[in-house]
Design a protein around this motif. Sequence first.
Motif, PDB file in Angstrom:
ATOM      1  N   GLU A  85       0.829  -1.207   0.000  1.00  0.00           N
ATOM      2  CA  GLU A  85       0.000   0.000   0.000  1.00  0.00           C
ATOM      3  C   GLU A  85       0.863   1.256   0.000  1.00  0.00           C
ATOM      4  O   GLU A  85       0.535   2.258  -0.654  1.00  0.00           O
ATOM      5  CB  GLU A  85      -0.941  -0.025   1.202  1.00  0.00           C
ATOM      6  CG  GLU A  85      -2.014  -1.112   1.100  1.00  0.00           C
ATOM      7  CD  GLU A  85      -2.903  -1.155   2.324  1.00  0.00           C
ATOM      8  OE1 GLU A  85      -2.510  -0.555   3.364  1.00  0.00           O
ATOM      9  OE2 GLU A  85      -3.979  -1.788   2.262  1.00  0.00           O
ATOM     10  N   TRP A  86       1.978   1.211   0.708  1.00  0.00           N
ATOM     11  CA  TRP A  86       2.880   2.359   0.724  1.00  0.00           C
ATOM     12  C   TRP A  86       3.485   2.592  -0.660  1.00  0.00           C
ATOM     13  O   TRP A  86       3.571   3.719  -1.142  1.00  0.00           O
ATOM     14  CB  TRP A  86       3.978   2.135   1.762  1.00  0.00           C
ATOM     15  CG  TRP A  86       4.904   3.306   1.938  1.00  0.00           C
ATOM     16  CD1 TRP A  86       4.754   4.355   2.790  1.00  0.00           C
ATOM     17  CD2 TRP A  86       6.139   3.525   1.240  1.00  0.00           C
ATOM     18  NE1 TRP A  86       5.812   5.228   2.673  1.00  0.00           N
ATOM     19  CE2 TRP A  86       6.674   4.741   1.725  1.00  0.00           C
ATOM     20  CE3 TRP A  86       6.826   2.824   0.265  1.00  0.00           C
ATOM     21  CZ2 TRP A  86       7.878   5.261   1.254  1.00  0.00           C
ATOM     22  CZ3 TRP A  86       8.019   3.344  -0.214  1.00  0.00           C
ATOM     23  CH2 TRP A  86       8.538   4.545   0.281  1.00  0.00           C
ATOM     24  N   LEU A  87       3.908   1.510  -1.308  1.00  0.00           N
ATOM     25  CA  LEU A  87       4.507   1.630  -2.634  1.00  0.00           C
ATOM     26  C   LEU A  87       3.523   2.190  -3.648  1.00  0.00           C
ATOM     27  O   LEU A  87       3.861   3.064  -4.461  1.00  0.00           O
ATOM     28  CB  LEU A  87       5.000   0.256  -3.114  1.00  0.00           C
ATOM     29  CG  LEU A  87       6.333  -0.225  -2.564  1.00  0.00           C
ATOM     30  CD1 LEU A  87       6.619  -1.644  -3.030  1.00  0.00           C
ATOM     31  CD2 LEU A  87       7.449   0.694  -3.025  1.00  0.00           C
ATOM     32  N   MET A  88       2.300   1.699  -3.624  1.00  0.00           N
ATOM     33  CA  MET A  88       1.310   2.158  -4.598  1.00  0.00           C
ATOM     34  C   MET A  88       0.976   3.626  -4.408  1.00  0.00           C
ATOM     35  O   MET A  88       0.688   4.348  -5.365  1.00  0.00           O
ATOM     36  CB  MET A  88       0.052   1.298  -4.503  1.00  0.00           C
ATOM     37  CG  MET A  88       0.262  -0.154  -4.911  1.00  0.00           C
ATOM     38  SD  MET A  88      -1.251  -1.118  -4.912  1.00  0.00           S
ATOM     39  CE  MET A  88      -2.127  -0.383  -6.287  1.00  0.00           C
ATOM     40  N   SER A  89       0.991   4.070  -3.167  1.00  0.00           N
ATOM     41  CA  SER A  89       0.667   5.483  -2.906  1.00  0.00           C
ATOM     42  C   SER A  89       1.863   6.404  -3.111  1.00  0.00           C
ATOM     43  O   SER A  89       1.695   7.556  -3.528  1.00  0.00           O
ATOM     44  CB  SER A  89       0.133   5.635  -1.476  1.00  0.00           C
ATOM     45  OG  SER A  89       1.138   5.261  -0.530  1.00  0.00           O
ATOM     46  N   GLN A  90       3.072   5.912  -2.855  1.00  0.00           N
ATOM     47  CA  GLN A  90       4.251   6.778  -2.907  1.00  0.00           C
ATOM     48  C   GLN A  90       5.047   6.637  -4.198  1.00  0.00           C
ATOM     49  O   GLN A  90       5.506   7.625  -4.757  1.00  0.00           O
ATOM     50  CB  GLN A  90       5.168   6.482  -1.706  1.00  0.00           C
ATOM     51  CG  GLN A  90       4.507   6.679  -0.359  1.00  0.00           C
ATOM     52  CD  GLN A  90       4.077   8.115  -0.123  1.00  0.00           C
ATOM     53  OE1 GLN A  90       4.699   9.047  -0.607  1.00  0.00           O
ATOM     54  NE2 GLN A  90       3.010   8.296   0.632  1.00  0.00           N
ATOM     55  N   PHE A  91       5.219   5.406  -4.655  1.00  0.00           N
ATOM     56  CA  PHE A  91       6.039   5.203  -5.849  1.00  0.00           C
ATOM     57  C   PHE A  91       5.277   5.602  -7.110  1.00  0.00           C
ATOM     58  O   PHE A  91       5.847   6.120  -8.047  1.00  0.00           O
ATOM     59  CB  PHE A  91       6.494   3.744  -5.921  1.00  0.00           C
ATOM     60  CG  PHE A  91       7.882   3.583  -6.442  1.00  0.00           C
ATOM     61  CD1 PHE A  91       8.965   3.954  -5.653  1.00  0.00           C
ATOM     62  CD2 PHE A  91       8.130   3.083  -7.695  1.00  0.00           C
ATOM     63  CE1 PHE A  91      10.264   3.811  -6.119  1.00  0.00           C
ATOM     64  CE2 PHE A  91       9.422   2.934  -8.174  1.00  0.00           C
ATOM     65  CZ  PHE A  91      10.499   3.312  -7.380  1.00  0.00           C
ATOM     66  N   GLY A  92       3.990   5.292  -7.127  1.00  0.00           N
ATOM     67  CA  GLY A  92       3.124   5.850  -8.156  1.00  0.00           C
ATOM     68  C   GLY A  92       3.042   5.093  -9.461  1.00  0.00           C
ATOM     69  O   GLY A  92       2.045   5.202 -10.166  1.00  0.00           O
ATOM     70  N   GLU A  93       4.064   4.345  -9.843  1.00  0.00           N
ATOM     71  CA  GLU A  93       4.029   3.666 -11.126  1.00  0.00           C
ATOM     72  C   GLU A  93       4.864   2.398 -11.067  1.00  0.00           C
ATOM     73  O   GLU A  93       5.658   2.198 -10.148  1.00  0.00           O
ATOM     74  CB  GLU A  93       4.546   4.573 -12.227  1.00  0.00           C
ATOM     75  CG  GLU A  93       5.983   5.016 -12.040  1.00  0.00           C
ATOM     76  CD  GLU A  93       6.442   5.959 -13.132  1.00  0.00           C
ATOM     77  OE1 GLU A  93       7.659   6.197 -13.207  1.00  0.00           O
ATOM     78  OE2 GLU A  93       5.608   6.441 -13.916  1.00  0.00           O
ATOM     79  N   ALA A  94       4.674   1.550 -12.083  1.00  0.00           N
ATOM     80  CA  ALA A  94       5.410   0.295 -12.140  1.00  0.00           C
ATOM     81  C   ALA A  94       5.459  -0.189 -13.584  1.00  0.00           C
ATOM     82  O   ALA A  94       4.786   0.359 -14.467  1.00  0.00           O
ATOM     83  CB  ALA A  94       4.759  -0.753 -11.249  1.00  0.00           C
ATOM     84  N   GLN A  95       6.268  -1.201 -13.793  1.00  0.00           N
ATOM     85  CA  GLN A  95       6.361  -1.833 -15.105  1.00  0.00           C
ATOM     86  C   GLN A  95       5.620  -3.169 -15.090  1.00  0.00           C
ATOM     87  O   GLN A  95       5.501  -3.817 -14.060  1.00  0.00           O
ATOM     88  CB  GLN A  95       7.824  -2.052 -15.492  1.00  0.00           C
ATOM     89  CG  GLN A  95       8.635  -0.779 -15.586  1.00  0.00           C
ATOM     90  CD  GLN A  95      10.105  -1.056 -15.855  1.00  0.00           C
ATOM     91  OE1 GLN A  95      10.513  -2.202 -16.052  1.00  0.00           O
ATOM     92  NE2 GLN A  95      10.911  -0.004 -15.851  1.00  0.00           N
ATOM     93  N   ARG A  96       5.164  -3.565 -16.247  1.00  0.00           N
ATOM     94  CA  ARG A  96       4.406  -4.810 -16.398  1.00  0.00           C
ATOM     95  C   ARG A  96       4.848  -5.440 -17.715  1.00  0.00           C
ATOM     96  O   ARG A  96       4.943  -4.751 -18.730  1.00  0.00           O
ATOM     97  CB  ARG A  96       2.917  -4.470 -16.393  1.00  0.00           C
ATOM     98  CG  ARG A  96       1.943  -5.629 -16.525  1.00  0.00           C
ATOM     99  CD  ARG A  96       0.559  -5.032 -16.414  1.00  0.00           C
ATOM    100  NE  ARG A  96      -0.509  -5.924 -16.778  1.00  0.00           N
ATOM    101  CZ  ARG A  96      -1.324  -6.522 -15.922  1.00  0.00           C
ATOM    102  NH1 ARG A  96      -1.154  -6.306 -14.631  1.00  0.00           N
ATOM    103  NH2 ARG A  96      -2.301  -7.296 -16.329  1.00  0.00           N
TER     104      ARG A  96
END
Length: 951
Positions: A85-96
Amino acid sequence: MEIEQIPQKRSIREHLQLIPERISQIVEHFFYQLGLKITRHPERWIIASLIAVACCTIGFYRFRQEKNPLKLWVPPDSDFIRDTEWLMSQFGEAQRQETIILTGDDVLTPDALYELNEITTRIIGAQSSHPQIAWTDVCFKVPVVTKVRSRERRDINELDNDFFDEEPGARLNKSAFEPSVHASSKTYCSIFNSLQKGCLLFSILDIWEFDSKLIKSQSKENIIKKLNMTQVSPTLGHPMNYTELLGGITRDETGRIISARAVKTEFVTHVNFSKVNLDKIGNDAGTTDWATIEVLEWESAYLNQVEKSKNRLEQIGGNNLQLWYEAGRSFADISSATMFQDVDKLSIGIILMFLYVQLVLSNYNWVEWRFFLSSIALLCIGAAFLAAVGVCSLFGVPYGPVHNSLPFMLMGLGVDDAFVMAASWEQVISEKINRNKPLQERVALMLSHAGSAISITSLTDVVAFIIGTSTILPCLQSFCIYAAVGVLVTFLLQVTIFVACFMMDVKRIEGKRNGAIPCIVHSNYQSKEFGSKHSISWNFIDRVYSKVILTRPGKVIVLVITIVLASFGGLGTYQLEQWFDPMWFLPEGSHLSDFIQVHSKEFPQRGQPAYFFLSEVDIPNNFPKILHLVEDLRNLTYIANVKSWPHDFAEFVDIYYGKDIKKTVVESKDFYFYLSKFLFSQKGGKYQSNFRFEGNLTCGESAPEIFIASVDFTFFKFSSPKEWIPAMDESKRIVASAKIDGFTFVWSKMFASWVTDKVIAQEVTRNILLALVCVMGMTTLLIAEPQTCFWILLCVLLTLLDVCGFMFYWGLTIDIVSCIGLELAVGLSVDYAAHVAHAFLIAKSHDGKLNRRSRILTAVRHIGAAVTYGAGSTLLALSLLVFSRAYVFQSFFKIFLLVIIFGLWHGLLLLPVVLSTIGPRSLHREIEIQERELQTIKGPAEEESVPLNKS
């Protein structure tokens, strides 16, 4: 007044012995009175019950189906939930990633690479129709730095000393040309800022810039030469290790790659977490990964295109080329479809169950064909399920994917209750003294006998499920809440609506009316004279038990078989492993299952990616500790490789600035100056996605303070929880032991299932022990006969021991599915033992002696068939699941089959053997003495109006 005797003073022991009798009297009297009230006004009770169910369905307006996998399968207090939850709110993006693998005898040939390039070109050109989403709309974009690399060394002379205020000598004294260091600020940054961005695509076709004609014209030797020499992407300008994309590699004596059996291509898409809405994109199985609607739409187009390419390649043939593929949405799509594709089989099972209930409750004539009563029995279960969903939704309890198994559990319990009532009715009318009683009293007597039996099993199940809500698994917790409410409502509807309809149906039978068309009267119909004593089941059970099971050799055989089963069960339980692999949700033959098998074969060392994150950390002052931490991770036997920006950064500073920051702490100003240089360099540009800054990272300016930094690494390929759980724990321990001030943690998407794997065995043990405590507590409260309670508990314990043991022999493990199955197993196994034990307790001993053998015969005659029919109905409803390809349904079928087999063995064979040998006395012993005295005084004229069980 002769019946009034001077009361004798009883001892404490005698008072304690009377407690079970008094409880039995109170319970039976309560249900007798309830039966009288229902039978006097059956229509009112039916209408009132239906209104109550309708009121419960009001809660549907708050119905919410949980689709977020984090809130279904992972303990809510785990650090994985917190970190994600912290990553999704703070990091904001990801690769897939979307991946295709081309396999063949040798894929490093012009023809094979040409086919791969054609396939790649078609995939890049694929786009969804509504809305139109192309590859370029969803791909992860990186700067194309080929123009910077093409700058000549003459640009060194274009010095601009305001560019980071670096020493000109630092640029001139180095032999390796690095544009970010040696070029001027105006030249380099103007070029860099004007760079186009290209989609990130990992493919060896990049070596030939995806030119089909060029690839076709290459010789085998040219392909091998370029593959071994190329280290930088010609299209993007970034360093690239193309050997990582090859599998089944063959090398010559010099170490050169000369052939490969497999080559993979990875398409990298971009996911913006702020646009992810799992309530909209989630599936009913709760297996959806985080993605935006645009990415999912393009992935659908990608899958369609790859499927066409695969079919085309199979038609062409040649060089034994085959295509394997997967997309980010593949697991969610296949697991969800697999989980619910067998609903048709369950529907057929329900129809078979309906016919089965008809067969059991009805007799072979038009009058005693109980079509409507059988329908009511199943409709009560359906109404209970709706009421449970409504009540739970009203209180905000979400509905989960495993809740779809709840109706079948309620069917097993509800139909069992109906069979027990039918057996009790047969018992009532089999006694001559009851046949002349008014119909209302006969039905009330039926409910008094059956009500106490089904209340013991139902309330025990309710309390067991309530205790089960203390589990740390959210989906199981929600399921236990729904199950507790569902079982309770099923019980209430069976003792109200079903009893009322039973009264009306018996009245119809006595009126000789047709079971399907009540207006038709069969005047020639004759009812059976002696009740159940002439039934096939009664005679069969009487012969089997009296001539086989309850004989001395029969008892010895039953005990020996039970001991053998328990021994094998204990051995299997000891070897039963905790193991949950999400890939089990994939049926054989699906494109993802085939892809995983090929990937595991050709790329055996490629394990799960992971990361460790640093936030709120003074990175310049802690940089030596961070380097040491990365070294510890590299040395960990569970980790295959680490992509360490700290080491590359330290090497960069050492080469171009002559500073050893591995051992020396530099000032923050210098550190961020060097970091900016590094992140805009050719070698360090790929690490930009590993950082989040307090401000914007700008070319020509020092980097802002770091808010989040991450380091990528990859675990080895693991084969069991004995490997991946220690790997997860050890990596977390190393990061925690680094003693870096701030927020540091290790994260991997696979931790979601690994965390559950770590606690699931403890959860199963804990839940089963708590359920057994509930069984003991509720049977003690409702039966209050210590010896009987002990035997019921022993039967349940032995059943669970055998089920767990034979789960191992059948290839099952302890996972989320089996955890839920074992939770249901407790409820079912209680029913088998409790019904027989209760029937034995209330069986009458007219001479005041124990008469254990005659009482157990009476008990199994009346209740044994009902228990067997109830088990048969559950098995029949799930029988078609044996043909299912879904892991969930296969596991449920295996567990339920084991529960039914061992539950019936211990409830209908072991328990009668034990009770016939050392069972307790009847609870109706004193009551019958009082009844005989009352009948002597009142005379036969008053005999008909005195209920049998009313003291």
